[in-house]
Design an enzyme around this catalytic site. Structure first.
Site, PDB file in Angstrom:
ATOM      1  CB  SER A   1      -0.945  -0.040   1.208  1.00 15.00           C
ATOM      2  OG  SER A   1      -1.971   0.901   1.085  1.00 15.00           O
TER       3      SER A   1
ATOM      4  CG  ASP B   1      -7.036  -3.143  -2.717  1.00 11.63           C
ATOM      5  OD1 ASP B   1      -7.689  -2.409  -1.949  1.00 11.63           O
ATOM      6  OD2 ASP B   1      -5.801  -3.237  -2.679  1.00 11.63           O
TER       7      ASP B   1
ATOM      8  CG  HIS C   1      -5.758  -2.632   0.973  1.00 14.69           C
ATOM      9  ND1 HIS C   1      -5.130  -2.143  -0.156  1.00 14.69           N
ATOM     10  CD2 HIS C   1      -5.137  -2.033   2.030  1.00 14.69           C
ATOM     11  CE1 HIS C   1      -4.179  -1.288   0.196  1.00 14.69           C
ATOM     12  NE2 HIS C   1      -4.161  -1.210   1.514  1.00 14.69           N
TER      13      HIS C   1
END
Length: 366
Positions: free
Chosen positions: A212, A299, A338
């Protein structure tokens, strides 16, 4: 007879009154709800954007979310209390004298109950190893002890890789210095160079895993190291993005309020002026080492299309060559989202194939 009519009239009036009150009550409730929504919208559309515009701390929190105290009641000095075996906690002090909290996890093959595993043992193993080292750079929110992060550490440890992870400034138990993109990149660069200097075997493969926001920090960090002619063996980008502005454009807040003439001025521009850009789509063209992008199609935090866009941008910047750049797309049916890619059943194979490709001479006893 008259009393009967009076009774019917009374019942009728009672029913009519009840219906009237019910309609009135419904209208009052509807009016209150609509008014509340309008007020809420006006607050979000005016007060909050202007608050963001003139509050540097709020701008940073939007990007990093580092002050959320979760998980609670944990001791980062004792990773064993979190179910992590063969790990130690220690601290490094960067060139800016920022204390950074670090965990080192030994490969599974080193975990022998007959050995005394102390700091000297950890140092000796790290200094003399030829086994790949994976340095994990986490994303926004909390610290190095979040469940999905620990899940990945354990997976990599079980696969017999060294794992080193740390908290940037103002995260976890690291010092709270000036929180900025440059700051977290400098912390990351220091930890990476410390590892490189610590390892005596120059042929030991060193990989970086950025998740991320950590993917953006990884690319910026490695771009700076590349400028110094310092290279690693390979880079894992999990759930990456192109740049912070593109991430904002995918949020509900942006979709609801971006039509406002002052939105860019009050929300996007201040963050940009603080150089909180994380321009992964720029730095990916600078990196010389092999890169693998791993992204789940379901995601909802960093949309899959941003990872795909970053990959395509990387291809263009590298002359459309797939020799050093590949992408793994994970179907929505696996429910990885995610932060659960570490649970993907094919991930160990993906990791091993990439590491073997980047460092074919490495042989592990598994």
């Amino acid at each position: 007879m008259k009393s009967k009519y009076y009774y019917i009239i009374f019942i009728f009036l009672l029913i009519l009154t009840s219906i009237t009150l019910d309609i009135l009550y419904t209208k009052i409730i509807t009016f209150c709800v609509i008014t509340s929504l309008v007020v809420f919208y006006l607050v979000c559309a005016t007060i909050i954007p202007f608050f963001i515009r003139y509050s540097r701390s709020v701008q940073k929190q939007i990007v990093f979310l580092n002050k959320i105290p979760f998980p609670i009641n944990i001791d980062l000095k004792k990773p064993e209390t979190l179910g992590i075996n063969g790990a130690r906690n220690f601290y490094l002090h960067t060139n800016e004298n920022v204390k950074v909290g670090v965990w080192q996890l030994l490969p599974q093959l080193y975990l022998n109950e007959n050995k005394i595993i102390d700091d000297d043992y950890f140092d000796n193993v790290l200094s003399n190893t030829s086994i790949p080292i994976i340095v994990y750079l986490h994303g926004i929110f909390s610290n190095r002890a979040l469940d999905h992060r620990i899940g990945l550490y354990k997976l990599l440890q079980k696969m017999n890789y060294h794992v080193i992870t740390f908290d940037y400034r103002c995260f976890g138990d690291s010092d709270c210095a000036d929180l900025s993109e440059i700051g977290v990149v400098e912390d990351s660069q220091y930890v990476l160079q410390w590892i490189m200097e610590k390892v005596k075997n120059n042929s030991t493969p060193i990989f970086v895993w950025g998740h991320s926001l950590g993917s953006g920090i990884s690319l910026h960090t490695l771009a700076q190291l590349t400028a110094k002619n310092i290279h690693i063996s390979g880079l894992f980008l999990e759930s990456p993005f192109t740049n912070i502005a593109d991430v904002y454009r995918g949020t509900i807040f942006y979709k609801l309020f971006s039509f406002l003439p002052w939105f860019y001025w009050s929300v996007i521009e201040p963050v940009d002026k603080q150089n909180l850009k994380f321009q992964s789509d720029k730095y990916i063209g600078v990196i010389k080492c092999p890169i693998i992008v791993i992204h789940a199609e379901d995601d909802e935090i960093v949309p899959f299309k941003l990872g795909e866009k970053l990959y395509n941008t990387g291809l263009q910047l590298h002359g459309m060559s797939t020799n050093n750049l590949q992408m793994i797309s994970i179907k929505s049916t696996f429910n990885c989202g995610h932060k659960n890619i570490y649970k993907y059943e094919k991930l160990p194979e993906i990791i091993e194939n990439f590491i073997t490709k980047c460092s074919p001479a490495v042989k592990l006893d598994k």
